[in-house]
Scaffold this active site. Structure first.
Site, PDB file in Angstrom:
ATOM      1  N   TYR A   1      42.425  43.097  30.536  1.00 18.41           N
ATOM      2  CA  TYR A   1      41.637  43.915  31.474  1.00 18.41           C
ATOM      3  C   TYR A   1      42.267  45.306  31.643  1.00 18.41           C
ATOM      4  O   TYR A   1      41.568  46.320  31.635  1.00 18.41           O
ATOM      5  CB  TYR A   1      41.579  43.164  32.804  1.00 18.41           C
ATOM      6  CG  TYR A   1      40.686  43.725  33.876  1.00 18.41           C
ATOM      7  CD1 TYR A   1      39.323  43.443  33.894  1.00 18.41           C
ATOM      8  CD2 TYR A   1      41.207  44.498  34.910  1.00 18.41           C
ATOM      9  CE1 TYR A   1      38.507  43.914  34.916  1.00 18.41           C
ATOM     10  CE2 TYR A   1      40.408  44.972  35.939  1.00 18.41           C
ATOM     11  CZ  TYR A   1      39.056  44.683  35.945  1.00 18.41           C
ATOM     12  OH  TYR A   1      38.253  45.147  36.952  1.00 18.41           O
TER      13      TYR A   1
ATOM     14  N   MET B   1      50.118  42.564  36.046  1.00 17.78           N
ATOM     15  CA  MET B   1      50.559  41.305  35.423  1.00 17.78           C
ATOM     16  C   MET B   1      49.409  40.308  35.398  1.00 17.78           C
ATOM     17  O   MET B   1      48.620  40.239  36.350  1.00 17.78           O
ATOM     18  CB  MET B   1      51.781  40.719  36.134  1.00 17.78           C
ATOM     19  CG  MET B   1      51.561  40.315  37.574  1.00 17.78           C
ATOM     20  SD  MET B   1      53.101  39.997  38.466  1.00 17.78           S
ATOM     21  CE  MET B   1      53.739  38.609  37.579  1.00 17.78           C
TER      22      MET B   1
ATOM     23  N   ARG C   1      25.113  42.328  41.442  1.00 13.39           N
ATOM     24  CA  ARG C   1      26.123  41.635  42.268  1.00 13.39           C
ATOM     25  C   ARG C   1      27.316  42.565  42.495  1.00 13.39           C
ATOM     26  O   ARG C   1      27.527  43.513  41.751  1.00 13.39           O
ATOM     27  CB  ARG C   1      26.611  40.373  41.546  1.00 13.39           C
ATOM     28  CG  ARG C   1      25.532  39.314  41.416  1.00 13.39           C
ATOM     29  CD  ARG C   1      26.111  37.968  41.016  1.00 13.39           C
ATOM     30  NE  ARG C   1      26.700  37.978  39.695  1.00 13.39           N
ATOM     31  CZ  ARG C   1      27.847  37.378  39.378  1.00 13.39           C
ATOM     32  NH1 ARG C   1      28.539  36.727  40.286  1.00 13.39           N
ATOM     33  NH2 ARG C   1      28.319  37.426  38.140  1.00 13.39           N
TER      34      ARG C   1
ATOM     35  N   ILE D   1      38.570  45.344  45.782  1.00 15.72           N
ATOM     36  CA  ILE D   1      37.343  45.453  46.573  1.00 15.72           C
ATOM     37  C   ILE D   1      36.871  44.043  46.928  1.00 15.72           C
ATOM     38  O   ILE D   1      37.051  43.099  46.150  1.00 15.72           O
ATOM     39  CB  ILE D   1      36.247  46.207  45.770  1.00 15.72           C
ATOM     40  CG1 ILE D   1      36.786  47.555  45.231  1.00 15.72           C
ATOM     41  CG2 ILE D   1      34.998  46.423  46.613  1.00 15.72           C
ATOM     42  CD1 ILE D   1      37.240  48.547  46.280  1.00 15.72           C
TER      43      ILE D   1
END
Ligand code: CAA
Length: 241
Positions: free
Chosen positions: A147, A142, A12, A180
Site C-alpha cells: 500500500y 509497517m 462508500r 479517517i
C-alpha cells in the site's frame, strides 16, 4: 451545464462523502464501485447519485464504464481516483497476490482511468484530476509495503502528469488523508488503532467530510493554478515537507 465528476470507489467511505460533496457543490456526479451492490443501491437511493459498476484495475472495463457515463451524463471534466484496497501483512508474510491486488487497484487504476480520460480533457482544454493517496504513501507504514508503495507511486504519477497537462488547463493533484473514520481503518486491530490515534495531535480520526472538502476545493474552476500539489489532511499526524 453542470460539469460531470466521476468518483471511483464513490459509494462508500471517503468516496461516498466526496460524491455527496461534489453533488452539493453543483456537479453531476457518477460514482463507480467494484463489488458491494447492496451498499451501492442504498447509496443511490439515499443520494440520487448514479452508480456504475466496474473494476478500476481492469483497463478495458475502465474504457467501457467511462464510455457509458459520457453517453448518459456528458463529458467527464473532474476525475477523482479514490478507489483503493488494503491487504496488510508484514513483507515476510506477504503473498504475491496481496502485492498484485494492491498495486493493481490502487496504482494501475490511476493509469487506467487517466489514460482513457486524458484525450477528452486535452481537447476541451479543461480537466481536474484528484488522486487519493495516503499518509502511508508519504511516511511508509509497517505492514503495508504494498500500500505504501502504491500510494507513493500515485504522488510521482501526479507530479509528472501535472507537468504534461499544465498548458492544457488540466490540473492534477493528490490529497493525502491520514487515518479517517471508515471501514478500512476500522479493520485495523483495535490495539494497533489505539496506538495510532495516540499519535494524532488533533486527538481523533478524521471524518470523510474532512477529505471531501479538499476535493471540492481542488476541483473548482478557479483552482487552475493549483497543480502538482499534495494536500495533506491528517490532523498533524505527519507533517510532510
Ligand atoms: N502501528 C504500530 N504498531 C504496529 C502497527 C502500526 N500500524 N502495525 C503493527 N504493529 C505492531 C503490533 O502492535 C505488534 O507489536 P507487538 O509485537 O509489540 O504487539 C507488531 O507490530 C506485530 O503486529 P501483529 O502481531 O499484528 O502481527 P501480524 O503479522 O499478526 O499482523 C499486520 C501484522 C497485518 C500488519 C497487523 O498488525 C495490522 O493490520 N496492522 C495495521 C497496519 C496499518 O496501520 N494499516 C493501515 C490500514 S488503514 C489505511 O491504510 C488507510 C490509510 O490510508 C491511512
Amino acid at each position: 451545464m453542470a460539469r460531470v465528476a466521476l468518483v471511483t470507489g464513490g459509494t462508500r467511505g471517503i468516496g461516498a462523502a466526496v460524491s455527496i460533496a461534489l453533488k452539493n457543490a453543483g456537479y453531476t456526479v457518477a460514482a463507480n464501485y467494484a463489488g458491494n451492490d447492496e451498499a451501492a443501491a442504498e447509496f443511490k437511493k439515499e443520494t440520487g447519485i448514479a452508480v456504475y459498476k466496474w473494476n478500476v484495475g481492469d483497463f478495458d472495463a475502465c474504457g467501457e464504464g467511462i464510455k457509458q457515463i459520457e453517453a448518459e451524463l456528458g463529458p467527464i471534466d473532474v476525475l477523482v481516483n479514490n478507489a483503493g484496497v488494503t491487504r496488510d501483512a508484514m513483507l515476510h508474510k506477504m503473498s504475491k497476490q496481496q502485492w498484485d491486488d494492491v498495486l493493481n487497484v490502487d496504482l494501475t487504476s490511476v493509469f487506467n482511468m487517466c489514460r482513457h480520460l486524458i484525450d477528452g480533457m486535452r481537447e476541451r482544454n479543461f480537466g481536474r484530476i484528484i488522486n487519493m493517496t495516503s499518509i502511508n504513501g508519504q511516511k511508509g507504514q509497517m505492514g503495508q509495503t504494498n500500500y505504501s508503495a502504491a500510494k507513493a507511486g500515485m504522488i510521482g504519477f501526479t507530479k509528472a502528469l501535472a507537468q504534461e497537462t499544465a498548458k492544457k488547463g488540466i490540473t492534477v493533484n493528490v490529497i493525502a488523508p491520514g487515518y479517517i473514520n471508515t471501514e478500512m481503518v476500522a479493520a485495523v486491530p483495535e490495539k494497533v488503532l489505539e496506538s495510532i490515534i495516540a499519535t494524532i495531535p488533533v486527538g481523533r480520526l478524521g471524518e470523510p467530510e474532512d477529505i471531501a472538502r479538499g476535493v471540492v476545493y481542488l476541483a473548482a474552476d478557479d483552482a487552475g493554478f493549483i497543480t502538482g500539489s499534495t494536500l495533506t489532511i491528517n490532523g498533524a499526524q505527519y507533517i510532510a515537507g
